[in-house]
Design a protein around this motif. Sequence first.
Motif, mmCIF file in Angstrom:
data_model
loop_
_atom_site.group_PDB
_atom_site.id
_atom_site.type_symbol
_atom_site.label_atom_id
_atom_site.label_comp_id
_atom_site.label_asym_id
_atom_site.label_seq_id
_atom_site.Cartn_x
_atom_site.Cartn_y
_atom_site.Cartn_z
ATOM 1 N N ASP A 30 0.831 -1.197 0.000
ATOM 2 C CA ASP A 30 0.000 0.000 0.000
ATOM 3 C C ASP A 30 0.876 1.261 0.000
ATOM 4 N N GLY A 31 0.580 2.154 -0.933
ATOM 5 C CA GLY A 31 1.324 3.393 -0.993
ATOM 6 C C GLY A 31 2.628 3.289 -1.754
ATOM 7 N N VAL A 32 2.981 2.077 -2.228
ATOM 8 C CA VAL A 32 4.214 1.865 -2.986
ATOM 9 C C VAL A 32 3.876 1.810 -4.469
ATOM 10 N N ARG A 33 4.657 2.482 -5.275
ATOM 11 C CA ARG A 33 4.399 2.519 -6.716
ATOM 12 C C ARG A 33 5.403 1.668 -7.478
ATOM 13 N N ALA A 34 5.022 1.283 -8.675
ATOM 14 C CA ALA A 34 5.957 0.620 -9.577
ATOM 15 C C ALA A 34 7.079 1.591 -9.920
ATOM 16 N N VAL A 35 8.257 1.043 -10.198
ATOM 17 C CA VAL A 35 9.414 1.876 -10.488
ATOM 18 C C VAL A 35 9.939 1.573 -11.892
ATOM 19 N N GLU A 36 10.748 2.482 -12.389
ATOM 20 C CA GLU A 36 11.341 2.290 -13.707
ATOM 21 C C GLU A 36 12.369 1.160 -13.664
ATOM 22 N N ILE A 37 12.428 0.383 -14.730
ATOM 23 C CA ILE A 37 13.426 -0.669 -14.872
ATOM 24 C C ILE A 37 14.529 -0.156 -15.790
ATOM 25 N N SER A 38 15.753 -0.273 -15.355
ATOM 26 C CA SER A 38 16.866 0.270 -16.130
ATOM 27 C C SER A 38 16.990 -0.437 -17.473
ATOM 28 N N LEU A 39 17.568 0.252 -18.421
ATOM 29 C CA LEU A 39 17.778 -0.326 -19.745
ATOM 30 C C LEU A 39 18.674 -1.555 -19.655
ATOM 31 N N GLU A 40 19.662 -1.504 -18.773
ATOM 32 C CA GLU A 40 20.566 -2.645 -18.599
ATOM 33 C C GLU A 40 19.806 -3.887 -18.138
ATOM 34 N N MET A 41 18.920 -3.719 -17.132
ATOM 35 C CA MET A 41 18.152 -4.861 -16.638
ATOM 36 C C MET A 41 17.138 -5.322 -17.673
ATOM 37 N N GLN A 42 16.512 -4.398 -18.389
ATOM 38 C CA GLN A 42 15.558 -4.790 -19.422
ATOM 39 C C GLN A 42 16.249 -5.618 -20.500
ATOM 40 N N THR A 43 17.491 -5.291 -20.815
ATOM 41 C CA THR A 43 18.256 -6.076 -21.785
ATOM 42 C C THR A 43 18.472 -7.496 -21.280
ATOM 43 N N VAL A 44 18.738 -7.648 -19.982
ATOM 44 C CA VAL A 44 18.903 -8.969 -19.378
ATOM 45 C C VAL A 44 17.609 -9.763 -19.468
ATOM 46 N N ILE A 45 16.486 -9.111 -19.147
ATOM 47 C CA ILE A 45 15.178 -9.777 -19.177
ATOM 48 C C ILE A 45 14.835 -10.216 -20.594
ATOM 49 N N ASN A 46 15.201 -9.414 -21.577
ATOM 50 C CA ASN A 46 14.871 -9.737 -22.967
ATOM 51 C C ASN A 46 15.588 -10.973 -23.485
ATOM 52 N N ARG A 47 16.616 -11.438 -22.761
ATOM 53 C CA ARG A 47 17.344 -12.640 -23.181
ATOM 54 C C ARG A 47 16.672 -13.929 -22.704
ATOM 55 N N VAL A 48 15.583 -13.813 -21.974
ATOM 56 C CA VAL A 48 14.924 -14.997 -21.421
ATOM 57 C C VAL A 48 14.539 -15.958 -22.536
ATOM 58 N N GLY A 49 14.819 -17.243 -22.318
ATOM 59 C CA GLY A 49 14.516 -18.257 -23.313
ATOM 60 C C GLY A 49 13.051 -18.653 -23.300
ATOM 61 N N SER A 50 12.597 -19.301 -24.376
ATOM 62 C CA SER A 50 11.221 -19.775 -24.463
ATOM 63 C C SER A 50 11.051 -21.036 -23.624
ATOM 64 N N PRO A 51 10.026 -21.080 -22.771
ATOM 65 C CA PRO A 51 9.840 -22.266 -21.931
ATOM 66 C C PRO A 51 9.270 -23.455 -22.700
ATOM 67 N N PHE A 52 8.809 -23.252 -23.912
ATOM 68 C CA PHE A 52 8.136 -24.323 -24.640
ATOM 69 C C PHE A 52 8.863 -24.741 -25.917
ATOM 70 N N ALA A 53 10.012 -24.109 -26.201
ATOM 71 C CA ALA A 53 10.747 -24.465 -27.415
ATOM 72 C C ALA A 53 11.531 -25.766 -27.225
ATOM 73 N N PHE A 54 12.004 -26.032 -25.991
ATOM 74 C CA PHE A 54 12.781 -27.225 -25.677
ATOM 75 C C PHE A 54 13.969 -27.371 -26.624
ATOM 76 N N ASP A 55 14.606 -26.235 -26.934
ATOM 77 C CA ASP A 55 15.797 -26.271 -27.773
ATOM 78 C C ASP A 55 16.990 -26.758 -26.945
ATOM 79 N N PRO A 56 17.999 -27.350 -27.598
ATOM 80 C CA PRO A 56 19.208 -27.752 -26.874
ATOM 81 C C PRO A 56 19.811 -26.540 -26.166
ATOM 82 N N PRO A 57 20.336 -26.679 -24.954
ATOM 83 C CA PRO A 57 20.455 -27.937 -24.222
ATOM 84 C C PRO A 57 19.224 -28.296 -23.393
ATOM 85 N N PHE A 58 18.127 -27.593 -23.580
ATOM 86 C CA PHE A 58 16.915 -27.835 -22.793
ATOM 87 C C PHE A 58 15.957 -28.775 -23.541
ATOM 88 N N ASP A 59 16.480 -29.907 -23.995
ATOM 89 C CA ASP A 59 15.661 -30.856 -24.749
ATOM 90 C C ASP A 59 14.557 -31.434 -23.876
#
Length: 391
Positions: A30-59
């Motif tokens: 309560d009373g706390v707002r969302a904050v900006e996410i830095s460009l550096e962290m957003q770049t890290v998040i954008n590298r997240v792999g697909s959970p359903f592709a099951f590409d190597p090495p995640f066969d």
Amino acid sequence: MIQCSVALASAVAFLAMAYPLFDRMPHPYDGVRAVEISLEMQTVINRVGSPFAFDPPFDRNERLRSATRLFEGQIHGSESVAVRPNGELVMLDKFGYLHRAHPDTNELYVLNASALYIGPGRPLGFHVVDQGAALFVCDSLKGLVRVELDGPRRGDISILANSVEGRGPISYANDLSVAANGTVYFTSSTEGVVALNAPLGFYDTMASYMLNAVRGDMTGRLLAYDPTTRQTRELMDGLFYANGVAVAPDQSFVAVVETSAYRVQRYWLTGPRSGDVDTLVEGLPGAPDGITVASDGNFWLSLIVPASPIMKYLGPYRWIRQLLSHALHILSPLVAKRWGCVVKISPAGRVIDVLYDPDGERVSMVSAVTEHEGRLFLGNLGGSFVSVLDL
């Protein structure tokens, strides 16, 4: 004129009702707002792999479906399983009760009749210490604590660390690992608090994790407790939900899970890089939770839920995340899809092995892995059981 007045009154009423959605997040933020996410962290998040592709090495495979459920309907939300030297299992459920189970010649394990209450709060990560005589526990309210398991002090609880000098209380202790020299490395996920699910009587760490993710909260820390001086110091801060911890077998670094960034960081303890931080593994297809050392010197890493696209696409839009926070209770069943996933990674960050239950049929929401004598004991965040898998 009347119509205009009615329209104006309706608009004012709507804004009055909608204003809280833009001005604050739901309880307990309560009373706390969302904050900006830095460009550096957003770049890290954008590298997240697909959970359903099951590409190597995640066969894709179904190896976790061979796991056996233990104490079904009796152990609720034990995030880990500790194994004492005598083979006894120790579990801490989401209501704050400590359960013990001993090996039996006729059955797999027998659950002891009595449970020890160590609440209030929610025990998260825990490990046996002193040859199994006690547990070190990260508790969501009390901080880092010690629980005696045997002897005349059985059931006694000692608070080892609940604050850091200059930084106030530890409000969200999560996981720990004990180094060879006795130093306890542990995480504080956020400077926020854990949401209490009052109707069901437990502290809801999954809801808290999701609220912190959409808020963009990066106040997680890696801490170190020195049992000689009884002092706690801060080693890392600014983590996007700090979680699992594991000291490398050679004591050269401590691995730290950063759940909302879908990666594991390394804090170097020895050598020329002492005090430096780098990335062990990133771009994971699921949200990492616990990390432990395997018998062969590698690491077991549990991915609790598949990767969600929410932060990947909505991260730059603070106000949308602010509004979304009020609907998480509705969306969470859709976002937190059932699956089971355990990954083995090397100290160099190479994925060596992956074990799946692709749709959570048998095992889901694995939060920590304990390897003991050829078996994996699996804790989980939301189930009413723990599991064991023969390797």
